[in-house]
Write a protein that holds these residues in place. Structure first.
Motif, mmCIF file in Angstrom:
data_model
loop_
_atom_site.group_PDB
_atom_site.id
_atom_site.type_symbol
_atom_site.label_atom_id
_atom_site.label_comp_id
_atom_site.label_asym_id
_atom_site.label_seq_id
_atom_site.Cartn_x
_atom_site.Cartn_y
_atom_site.Cartn_z
ATOM 1 N N GLY A 1 -10.694 -1.831 -7.422
ATOM 2 C CA GLY A 1 -9.325 -2.080 -6.991
ATOM 3 C C GLY A 1 -8.659 -3.253 -7.676
ATOM 4 N N ASN A 2 -7.974 -4.047 -6.870
ATOM 5 C CA ASN A 2 -7.211 -5.164 -7.435
ATOM 6 C C ASN A 2 -8.112 -6.232 -8.049
ATOM 7 N N LYS B 1 5.754 12.829 2.667
ATOM 8 C CA LYS B 1 4.919 12.979 1.478
ATOM 9 C C LYS B 1 4.266 11.651 1.085
ATOM 10 N N LEU B 2 3.176 11.348 1.758
ATOM 11 C CA LEU B 2 2.444 10.102 1.514
ATOM 12 C C LEU B 2 1.259 10.376 0.587
ATOM 13 N N PHE B 3 1.127 9.530 -0.435
ATOM 14 C CA PHE B 3 0.040 9.652 -1.409
ATOM 15 C C PHE B 3 -0.719 8.331 -1.480
ATOM 16 N N ILE B 4 -2.022 8.407 -1.792
ATOM 17 C CA ILE B 4 -2.847 7.204 -1.919
ATOM 18 C C ILE B 4 -3.371 7.098 -3.346
ATOM 19 N N LYS B 5 -3.113 5.985 -3.977
ATOM 20 C CA LYS B 5 -3.648 5.721 -5.323
ATOM 21 C C LYS B 5 -4.988 5.039 -5.152
ATOM 22 N N ARG B 6 -6.075 5.696 -5.574
ATOM 23 C CA ARG B 6 -7.436 5.266 -5.276
ATOM 24 C C ARG B 6 -7.930 4.221 -6.294
ATOM 25 N N GLU B 7 -7.351 3.050 -6.243
ATOM 26 C CA GLU B 7 -7.820 1.955 -7.088
ATOM 27 C C GLU B 7 -9.238 1.519 -6.712
ATOM 28 N N ASP B 8 -9.658 1.858 -5.500
ATOM 29 C CA ASP B 8 -11.009 1.497 -5.055
ATOM 30 C C ASP B 8 -12.087 2.232 -5.830
ATOM 31 N N LEU B 9 -11.709 3.277 -6.565
ATOM 32 C CA LEU B 9 -12.690 4.077 -7.303
ATOM 33 C C LEU B 9 -12.847 3.637 -8.758
ATOM 34 N N ILE B 10 -12.156 2.572 -9.167
ATOM 35 C CA ILE B 10 -12.214 2.111 -10.559
ATOM 36 C C ILE B 10 -13.644 1.752 -10.976
ATOM 37 N N GLY C 1 9.961 6.129 12.558
ATOM 38 C CA GLY C 1 11.057 6.638 11.752
ATOM 39 C C GLY C 1 11.613 5.649 10.742
ATOM 40 N N TYR C 2 10.768 4.701 10.308
ATOM 41 C CA TYR C 2 11.226 3.681 9.353
ATOM 42 C C TYR C 2 11.614 4.303 8.007
ATOM 43 N N PHE C 3 10.833 5.270 7.549
ATOM 44 C CA PHE C 3 11.070 5.870 6.242
ATOM 45 C C PHE C 3 12.037 7.051 6.371
ATOM 46 N N PRO C 4 13.070 7.107 5.555
ATOM 47 C CA PRO C 4 13.964 8.264 5.582
ATOM 48 C C PRO C 4 13.183 9.552 5.304
ATOM 49 N N LYS C 5 13.609 10.649 5.898
ATOM 50 C CA LYS C 5 12.940 11.934 5.671
ATOM 51 C C LYS C 5 13.022 12.299 4.195
ATOM 52 N N THR C 6 12.002 12.964 3.726
ATOM 53 C CA THR C 6 11.806 13.380 2.327
ATOM 54 C C THR C 6 11.439 12.206 1.420
ATOM 55 N N SER C 7 11.216 11.000 1.999
ATOM 56 C CA SER C 7 10.750 9.877 1.174
ATOM 57 C C SER C 7 9.375 10.180 0.607
ATOM 58 N N LYS C 8 9.145 9.745 -0.620
ATOM 59 C CA LYS C 8 7.823 9.843 -1.232
ATOM 60 C C LYS C 8 7.225 8.435 -1.255
ATOM 61 N N ILE C 9 6.082 8.290 -0.591
ATOM 62 C CA ILE C 9 5.467 6.975 -0.380
ATOM 63 C C ILE C 9 4.140 6.926 -1.115
ATOM 64 N N LEU C 10 3.952 5.885 -1.909
ATOM 65 C CA LEU C 10 2.682 5.667 -2.597
ATOM 66 C C LEU C 10 1.983 4.464 -1.976
ATOM 67 N N VAL C 11 0.755 4.665 -1.537
ATOM 68 C CA VAL C 11 -0.051 3.605 -0.943
ATOM 69 C C VAL C 11 -1.133 3.201 -1.943
ATOM 70 N N ILE C 12 -1.240 1.909 -2.212
ATOM 71 C CA ILE C 12 -2.246 1.416 -3.153
ATOM 72 C C ILE C 12 -3.503 1.043 -2.377
ATOM 73 N N HIS C 13 -4.600 1.737 -2.654
ATOM 74 C CA HIS C 13 -5.893 1.389 -2.043
ATOM 75 C C HIS C 13 -6.552 0.344 -2.941
ATOM 76 N N THR C 14 -6.562 -0.888 -2.487
ATOM 77 C CA THR C 14 -7.022 -2.005 -3.326
ATOM 78 C C THR C 14 -8.512 -2.287 -3.225
ATOM 79 N N GLY C 15 -9.268 -1.434 -2.553
ATOM 80 C CA GLY C 15 -10.714 -1.641 -2.486
ATOM 81 C C GLY C 15 -11.112 -2.522 -1.320
ATOM 82 N N GLY C 16 -12.056 -3.438 -1.579
ATOM 83 C CA GLY C 16 -12.505 -4.347 -0.520
ATOM 84 C C GLY C 16 -13.514 -3.757 0.437
ATOM 85 N N LEU C 17 -14.080 -2.610 0.100
ATOM 86 C CA LEU C 17 -14.976 -1.926 1.039
ATOM 87 C C LEU C 17 -16.298 -2.640 1.231
#
Length: 297
Positions: free
Chosen positions: A30-31, A15-24, A261-277
């Motif tokens: 982003g940052n 369950k990987l999610f992306i926080k779209r800071e690039d859309l601010i 297999g670094y992340f245990p199964k059922t882990s919830k991962i949040l990825v921060i999109h910091t922009g820079g496009l």
């Protein structure tokens, strides 16, 4: 490594999610928005109507400061690394954008640029430009970290891992400070060097973090055809653009860790999109010169 079936399966498990800071904001995204927020407030409070900062040829920070100055009524000065760039502004999308925003560009040699933190160098800049509010290269200072502490919201408490690209360390420091005890913060440096841990430790007040040092692709602004292919395939698959300096390397690393297999199964991962496009156009110029595949814009 392209996006494989194994990674798709892991995406479901983890369950990987992306926080779209690039859309601010279209230009202060982003940052960079987060880092500048309280610095601009402080400059206004002090009555400083000029901002001076530092950056390289395709610097996200230079572009963001120029855009912020244009939008909020500050005079901006950018000290740029590399005297040879002075006659190439028109061919450089970042510098031409900064200039169009009204930024005064001062080009210095690489040896002089290394003195950017020295009092004698700052004093010389004050003699040339008058009083200014100084924002360090990359924007990282205490006020920047304060702004980055606002990236995480209450809804983000549900995540087990939070992943962030790392440049100067300010963004990840803010995320660490506002994270919860059950969360692990993973930083993906865009450059080589163990010094980043020391820099982060100056601002971070918790120890629930780790730097993943294996995905810098040889150093800052280093890139190869495999990374370009990953960025292009990621955009095709998920309709999200990644930049080649920060978020592309981070996401490549996350997908590789998932595959291993670094992340245990059922882990919830949040990825921060910091922009820079904005840096993609500049990188494509470099890639074209090297005869490498281009990033889809």
């Amino acid at each position: 490594m392209l996006i494989s079936k194994d990674v798709h399966n892991q995406l479901i498990d983890n369950k990987l999610f992306i926080k779209r800071e690039d859309l601010i904001h279209p230009h202060i995204s982003g940052n960079k928005y987060r880092k500048l927020k309280y610095n601009l407030e402080e400059a206004s409070k002090k009555g400083d109507n000029s901002l001076l900062t530092f950056g390289g040829a395709f610097s996200n920070h230079i572009a963001a400061v120029a855009a912020a100055g244009n939008e909020f009524g500050f005079r901006t000065i950018g000290v740029v690394r590399g005297e040879e760039l002075q006659n190439k502004i028109a061919k450089n999308p970042t510098l031409s954008f900064a200039k169009a925003c009204g930024m005064t560009l001062k080009f210095v040699s690489r040896s002089d640029y290394r003195l950017k933190s020295e009092a004698i160098f700052i004093n010389a800049l004050e003699e040339e430009f008058g009083n200014f509010y100084l924002i360090p290269e990359g924007g990282t200072n205490n006020l920047a970290v304060k702004g980055c502490e606002e990236i995480l919201a209450e809804d983000d408490d549900q995540f087990d891992f939070i992943c962030c690209a790392v440049g100067t360390g300010g963004t990840i420091s803010g995320i660490i400070n506002s994270s919860k005890p059950h969360q692990k913060i993973l930083g993906f440096p865009a450059l080589k060097g163990s010094f980043l841990s020391e820099d982060i430790s100056k601002f971070a007040v918790k120890s629930n973090w780790e730097l993943i040092m294996d995905y810098h692709f040889g150093g800052y602004a280093k890139i190869n055809s495999e990374l370009v292919s990953f960025i292009n395939e990621f955009r095709t698959e998920y309709k999200i653009m990644l930049d080649p300096i920060y978020t592309g390397k981070m996401m490549y690393g996350i997908f590789d860790l998932m595959k291993r297999g670094y992340f245990p199964k059922t882990s919830k991962i949040l990825v921060i999109h910091t922009g820079g496009l904005q840096g993609i156009k500049g990188m494509n110029i470099v890639l074209q010169q090297k005869g490498l595949p281009l990033i889809n814009e």
